[in-house]
Scaffold this motif. Sequence first.
Motif, mmCIF file in Angstrom:
data_model
loop_
_atom_site.group_PDB
_atom_site.id
_atom_site.type_symbol
_atom_site.label_atom_id
_atom_site.label_comp_id
_atom_site.label_asym_id
_atom_site.label_seq_id
_atom_site.Cartn_x
_atom_site.Cartn_y
_atom_site.Cartn_z
ATOM 1 N N THR A 27 17.823 -81.299 -51.026
ATOM 2 C CA THR A 27 17.537 -80.732 -49.636
ATOM 3 C C THR A 27 18.953 -80.657 -48.611
ATOM 4 N N THR A 29 20.732 -78.795 -45.041
ATOM 5 C CA THR A 29 20.473 -78.205 -43.496
ATOM 6 C C THR A 29 21.118 -77.067 -43.231
ATOM 7 N N TYR A 49 22.976 -71.392 -46.021
ATOM 8 C CA TYR A 49 22.012 -71.174 -46.928
ATOM 9 C C TYR A 49 22.301 -71.143 -48.562
ATOM 10 N N THR A 74 10.483 -75.854 -46.393
ATOM 11 C CA THR A 74 11.164 -75.879 -45.322
ATOM 12 C C THR A 74 10.676 -76.724 -44.048
ATOM 13 N N SER A 75 11.299 -77.417 -43.437
ATOM 14 C CA SER A 75 11.043 -77.799 -42.184
ATOM 15 C C SER A 75 12.007 -77.700 -41.091
ATOM 16 N N SER A 76 11.638 -77.676 -39.874
ATOM 17 C CA SER A 76 13.019 -77.735 -38.859
ATOM 18 C C SER A 76 12.781 -78.751 -37.866
ATOM 19 N N LEU A 85 17.186 -76.456 -39.867
ATOM 20 C CA LEU A 85 16.277 -76.118 -40.806
ATOM 21 C C LEU A 85 16.709 -76.907 -41.818
ATOM 22 N N TYR A 86 15.649 -77.612 -42.227
ATOM 23 C CA TYR A 86 15.908 -78.526 -43.692
ATOM 24 C C TYR A 86 15.088 -77.709 -44.840
ATOM 25 N N VAL A 87 15.906 -77.350 -45.928
ATOM 26 C CA VAL A 87 15.629 -76.560 -46.865
ATOM 27 C C VAL A 87 15.438 -77.474 -48.239
#
Length: 99
Positions: A27, A29, A49, A74-76, A85-87
């Motif tokens: 994970t 950011t 990214y 993903t989450s932000s 953005l958390y990937v």
Amino acid sequence: MSITLFTTENLPEGCIVKETFGMIQVTGTVEVSNKGIIRGMLQRNKNEYQEVIDSFVDSAPAEANAILGVQIATSSQQFSNGTFLYVTYIGTPAIIEET
């Protein structure tokens, strides 16, 4: 050695799985808010990214030449210092061969 990422459930015709390893997960950011002029200039060549993808690939065992079943979530979240953005990448490293 380069690693091929497969998001599909089936390998291309003519490829077989020789060995699999334990699942990996990374994970990272990515800042998606405006960074401002000074931070923007200092980090203009930084691709956060791509750094997350590279970290995912680098976490695979050295002998793996593919990562199978790659999934991305993903989450932000917004904080006082910006929006991030958390990937998350998940997959199974493997050795694949052509038949």
